[in-house]
Design an enzyme around this catalytic site. Structure first.
Site, PDB file in Angstrom:
ATOM      1  N   THR A 140       0.836  -1.191   0.000  1.00 46.50           N
ATOM      2  CA  THR A 140       0.000   0.000   0.000  1.00 46.50           C
ATOM      3  C   THR A 140       0.872   1.242   0.000  1.00 46.50           C
ATOM      4  O   THR A 140       1.840   1.326   0.769  1.00 46.50           O
ATOM      5  CB  THR A 140      -0.948   0.054   1.216  1.00 46.50           C
ATOM      6  N   ASP A 142       0.004   3.938   1.076  1.00 42.38           N
ATOM      7  CA  ASP A 142      -0.305   4.690   2.299  1.00 42.38           C
ATOM      8  C   ASP A 142       0.675   4.381   3.427  1.00 42.38           C
ATOM      9  O   ASP A 142       0.789   5.148   4.378  1.00 42.38           O
ATOM     10  CB  ASP A 142      -1.729   4.379   2.770  1.00 42.38           C
ATOM     11  N   ARG A 190      -5.142   7.908   3.103  1.00 45.71           N
ATOM     12  CA  ARG A 190      -6.214   7.422   3.980  1.00 45.71           C
ATOM     13  C   ARG A 190      -6.176   8.199   5.296  1.00 45.71           C
ATOM     14  O   ARG A 190      -6.476   9.373   5.328  1.00 45.71           O
ATOM     15  CB  ARG A 190      -6.101   5.913   4.203  1.00 45.71           C
TER      16      ARG A 190
END
Length: 217
Positions: A140, A142, A190
């Site tokens: 990810t 993020d 996020r």
């Protein structure tokens, strides 16, 4: 008879997700403890639809070259399994496919939701008497998976954001006399500020942008 493995890619693909796929397939082959590696076409949907790619039919060179290939070689998806109590039929379908193809290992290459799914499948198959060892492979941009220091994929987006910040700063500097004086760059992440923080890599001298970094935390 050796148990086979199932590998699937999940969520938004990163520039290095295929490198993880290459590593899994090559290491399984070297270990000689696992049979074939089946890759799911379009993530976990490949198992639900029984669309499995037998990676043993690909050349070693092809598998090695995956590490340099962008995108998701086997296809990905955004499909979150509900809790087994809410939708047991999906888990039963997965179990049936795993049994049919003698799959005893599941490598799920994705973010936080994917790790949660791997855990649910591990618990369900154990309860049903056909335990499948589920291993989550972090992926990810993020960089927000718990207990993971650095997620493959974050480095690529950190570089991209740093360069974009540098370029935007130079553009504003060039036009600030008669035009834009303030530029706001919104990034993903996020609920984590790792990507926003990476814009600071563009700052080489005092006074260089970014001048303010706002973290979601």
């Amino acid at each position: 008879m050796k148990k086979n493995a199932f590998y699937a890619q999940s969520g938004g693909v990163t520039s290095v997700i295929n490198a993880s796929a290459s590593a899994v397939i090559l290491e399984v082959s070297r270990s000689q403890k696992i049979g074939k590696v089946y890759a799911g076409r379009n993530g976990i949907l490949g198992a639900l639809k029984e669309e499995l790619i037998d990676t043993s039919k690909e050349s070693k060179k092809f598998i090695e070259n995956l590490q340099f290939r962008p995108g998701g070689a086997f296809g990905s998806c955004r499909y979150k399994l509900k809790d087994p109590k809410e939708n047991k039929s999906e888990y039963q379908r997965l179990l049936d496919i795993f049994v049919a193809h003698n799959i005893g290992y599941f490598f799920y290459n994705g973010g936080g939701d994917s790790q949660d799914t791997a855990n649910k499948i591990a618990n369900f198959t154990k309860e049903m008497g056909f335990p499948v060892q589920c291993i989550g492979i972090p992926k990810t941009v993020d960089n927000d998976i718990p207990f993971t220091d650095n997620c493959p994929g974050f480095g690529s987006v950190a570089k991209y954001i740093a360069i974009s910040t540098k370029e935007a700063g130079l553009d504003v500097l060039s036009m600030s006399e008669t035009s834009t004086k303030v530029f706001i760059l919104e990034v993903m992440g996020r609920h984590a500020g790792w990507i926003a923080a990476s814009s600071g890599l563009a700052k080489q001298n005092e006074g260089d942008p970014p001048h303010i970094i706002l973290f979601p935390e």
